[in-house]
Design an enzyme around this catalytic site. Structure first.
Site, PDB file in Angstrom:
ATOM      1  N   MET A  26    -115.183  13.341 -71.622  1.00  0.00           N
ATOM      2  CA  MET A  26    -114.143  13.399 -72.664  1.00  0.00           C
ATOM      3  C   MET A  26    -112.866  12.720 -72.151  1.00  0.00           C
ATOM      4  O   MET A  26    -111.793  12.892 -72.719  1.00  0.00           O
ATOM      5  CB  MET A  26    -113.877  14.845 -73.081  1.00  0.00           C
ATOM      6  CG  MET A  26    -115.116  15.489 -73.707  1.00  0.00           C
ATOM      7  SD  MET A  26    -114.763  16.877 -74.778  1.00  0.00           S
ATOM      8  CE  MET A  26    -113.965  17.997 -73.637  1.00  0.00           C
ATOM      9  N   GLY A  27    -112.975  11.960 -71.062  1.00  0.00           N
ATOM     10  CA  GLY A  27    -111.818  11.211 -70.564  1.00  0.00           C
ATOM     11  C   GLY A  27    -110.894  12.063 -69.724  1.00  0.00           C
ATOM     12  O   GLY A  27    -111.277  13.128 -69.235  1.00  0.00           O
ATOM     13  N   HIS A  33    -115.218  13.343 -62.096  1.00  0.00           N
ATOM     14  CA  HIS A  33    -115.905  12.373 -62.951  1.00  0.00           C
ATOM     15  C   HIS A  33    -116.311  11.140 -62.144  1.00  0.00           C
ATOM     16  O   HIS A  33    -117.406  10.606 -62.293  1.00  0.00           O
ATOM     17  CB  HIS A  33    -114.976  11.888 -64.073  1.00  0.00           C
ATOM     18  CG  HIS A  33    -114.580  12.927 -65.062  1.00  0.00           C
ATOM     19  ND1 HIS A  33    -113.293  13.415 -65.176  1.00  0.00           N
ATOM     20  CD2 HIS A  33    -115.304  13.580 -66.006  1.00  0.00           C
ATOM     21  CE1 HIS A  33    -113.235  14.298 -66.135  1.00  0.00           C
ATOM     22  NE2 HIS A  33    -114.438  14.426 -66.667  1.00  0.00           N
ATOM     23  N   LYS A 145    -120.012  22.008 -62.439  1.00  0.00           N
ATOM     24  CA  LYS A 145    -118.930  22.940 -62.767  1.00  0.00           C
ATOM     25  C   LYS A 145    -119.199  23.567 -64.141  1.00  0.00           C
ATOM     26  O   LYS A 145    -118.976  24.753 -64.355  1.00  0.00           O
ATOM     27  CB  LYS A 145    -117.565  22.252 -62.775  1.00  0.00           C
ATOM     28  CG  LYS A 145    -116.437  23.267 -62.978  1.00  0.00           C
ATOM     29  CD  LYS A 145    -115.085  22.656 -62.928  1.00  0.00           C
ATOM     30  CE  LYS A 145    -114.695  22.032 -64.218  1.00  0.00           C
ATOM     31  NZ  LYS A 145    -114.389  23.006 -65.288  1.00  0.00           N
ATOM     32  N   ASP A 146    -119.701  22.736 -65.065  1.00  0.00           N
ATOM     33  CA  ASP A 146    -120.080  23.251 -66.383  1.00  0.00           C
ATOM     34  C   ASP A 146    -121.548  23.658 -66.311  1.00  0.00           C
ATOM     35  O   ASP A 146    -122.439  23.013 -66.880  1.00  0.00           O
ATOM     36  CB  ASP A 146    -119.834  22.180 -67.442  1.00  0.00           C
ATOM     37  CG  ASP A 146    -118.357  21.873 -67.588  1.00  0.00           C
ATOM     38  OD1 ASP A 146    -117.593  22.783 -67.921  1.00  0.00           O
ATOM     39  OD2 ASP A 146    -117.967  20.732 -67.324  1.00  0.00           O
ATOM     40  N   GLN A 149    -123.469  24.451 -69.523  1.00  0.00           N
ATOM     41  CA  GLN A 149    -123.656  23.202 -70.274  1.00  0.00           C
ATOM     42  C   GLN A 149    -124.838  22.421 -69.717  1.00  0.00           C
ATOM     43  O   GLN A 149    -125.679  21.925 -70.472  1.00  0.00           O
ATOM     44  CB  GLN A 149    -122.375  22.366 -70.190  1.00  0.00           C
ATOM     45  CG  GLN A 149    -122.536  20.926 -70.662  1.00  0.00           C
ATOM     46  CD  GLN A 149    -121.230  20.171 -70.725  1.00  0.00           C
ATOM     47  OE1 GLN A 149    -120.436  20.400 -71.620  1.00  0.00           O
ATOM     48  NE2 GLN A 149    -120.995  19.248 -69.816  1.00  0.00           N
ATOM     49  N   VAL A 172    -116.690  18.879 -57.551  1.00  0.00           N
ATOM     50  CA  VAL A 172    -115.714  18.322 -56.597  1.00  0.00           C
ATOM     51  C   VAL A 172    -114.484  19.229 -56.631  1.00  0.00           C
ATOM     52  O   VAL A 172    -114.020  19.639 -57.702  1.00  0.00           O
ATOM     53  CB  VAL A 172    -115.338  16.875 -56.977  1.00  0.00           C
ATOM     54  CG1 VAL A 172    -114.282  16.314 -56.029  1.00  0.00           C
ATOM     55  CG2 VAL A 172    -116.590  15.998 -56.951  1.00  0.00           C
ATOM     56  N   SER A 182    -110.042  18.526 -66.001  1.00  0.00           N
ATOM     57  CA  SER A 182    -108.955  17.913 -66.774  1.00  0.00           C
ATOM     58  C   SER A 182    -107.937  18.972 -67.170  1.00  0.00           C
ATOM     59  O   SER A 182    -106.749  18.683 -67.330  1.00  0.00           O
ATOM     60  CB  SER A 182    -109.510  17.251 -68.029  1.00  0.00           C
ATOM     61  OG  SER A 182    -110.434  16.258 -67.646  1.00  0.00           O
TER      62      SER A 182
HETATM   63  O1  PAF Z   1    -118.498  17.931 -70.099  1.00  0.00           O
HETATM   64  C1  PAF Z   1    -117.912  17.237 -70.969  1.00  0.00           C
HETATM   65  O2  PAF Z   1    -116.966  16.485 -70.682  1.00  0.00           O
HETATM   66  C2  PAF Z   1    -118.364  17.319 -72.418  1.00  0.00           C
HETATM   67  O3  PAF Z   1    -118.769  18.597 -72.744  1.00  0.00           O
HETATM   68  C3  PAF Z   1    -119.439  16.291 -72.773  1.00  0.00           C
HETATM   69  C4  PAF Z   1    -120.725  16.519 -72.004  1.00  0.00           C
HETATM   70  C5  PAF Z   1    -118.930  14.877 -72.498  1.00  0.00           C
HETATM   71  C6  PAF Z   1    -119.786  16.389 -74.265  1.00  0.00           C
HETATM   72  O4  PAF Z   1    -118.667  16.155 -75.063  1.00  0.00           O
END
Ligand code: PAF
Length: 275
Positions: A26-27, A33, A145-146, A149, A172, A182
């Site tokens: 998501m930037g 990242h 970390k997620d 997810q 990290v 973020s």
């Molecule tokens: O982990 C993230 O940044 C978001 O949940 C993802 C996987 C890019 C989906 O929007």
């Protein structure tokens, strides 16, 4: 680095590029990242990143509007780590009409993060499937970390027979242990100094597990929460779960993971530690 915004232009740009290793984001990119981007290089001929702040995974009152959008700085970082193609769609590009088809994850979506953020994993799974359809990656990389997810995405790929290999990459951390995120950018200086306590709490709970049994586990989890509360946090959970399904353990010699989510001021942080 090529930057593509529309799905047709992306598809055109990816013709004949060999095996694609993909990192969706998501930037507001940080070193966590960039570690995913560097790892991606070993898994494909072409490294593709995406940046898209996905409205579907934010609940009402969450930080969708204030989520930092830093495309130009992100592009510099992606160029520096050698990403080949960036897919940066607008909402109009990815959701030209309101998204009414969804990926509905199983009960796992209602535990822990899902209980605190109803609909979150449905939004994540839906956008990840859509991004996979756009990019058609051979491999996709996600941060551990997620944790939940990553499990939802692994389950989706397996059950829907998607031709993408999922790789989880270790979290990290800053030198003081804080997991890079973020959302760390929302912390005040005082909160940033306090923030490493979340990881310390996970570490000390892991140590306590050595002398615990199933009956004493709830007490350990409660004292971990109480310790955070005593230092100004509002914990949503600190809990020990099975790695396999995120359900409570049935024995302490199973592969376990300790997961935590807590608010510090107005910032909600998550972290986890495998046991
Ligand atoms: O982990 C993230 O940044 C978001 O949940 C993802 C996987 C890019 C989906 O929007």
């Amino acid at each position: 680095m090529e930057i593509q915004h529309s799905i047709p232009a992306l598809r055109e740009a990816l013709q004949g590029r060999g095996r694609i290793a993909f990192v969706p984001t998501m930037g507001n990119l940080h070193d966590g990242h960039l570690a995913l981007m560097r790892a991606a290089r070993a898994h494909g001929d072409t490294v593709v990143a995406s940046i898209f702040v996905n409205r579907l995974q934010f609940g009402p009152g969450e930080d969708f509007d204030k989520y930092p959008r830093t495309l130009s700085a992100d592009c510099d970082k992606l160029r520096a780590v050698g990403v080949d193609v960036l897919f940066a769609p607008t909402e109009q590009d990815l959701y030209p009409t309101p998204q009414t088809f969804f990926v509905e994850p199983p009960d796992l979506q209602h535990l822990l993060e899902g209980a605190c953020r109803p609909g979150h994993f449905r939004g994540v799974a839906t956008v990840v499937l859509k991004l996979f359809n756009c990019v058609q990656p051979h491999t996709a990389l996600f941060g551990k970390k997620d944790y939940q997810q990553l499990m939802v995405i692994r389950g989706m790929v397996e059950q829907l027979a998607l031709p993408t290999r999922i790789i989880g990459i270790d979290t990290v951390r800053a030198a003081d242990g804080l997991a890079l995120s973020s959302r760390n950018g929302y912390l005040s200086a005082a909160e940033r100094a306090e923030a490493p306590r979340l990881y310390q709490t996970l570490q000390s709970l892991r140590q306590s597990l050595a002398h615990a049994d199933l009956a004493t586990l709830p007490q350990l989890e409660r004292s971990a929460c109480a310790n955070l509360e005593a230092h100004g946090w509002q914990p949503d959970y600190v809990t020990v779960r099975q790695q396999a399904n995120l359900l409570p353990p049935t024995a302490l010699d199973q592969p376990l993971v300790i997961l935590a989510a807590a608010r510090l001021g107005s910032t909600r942080l998550i972290d986890n530690l495998e046991v």
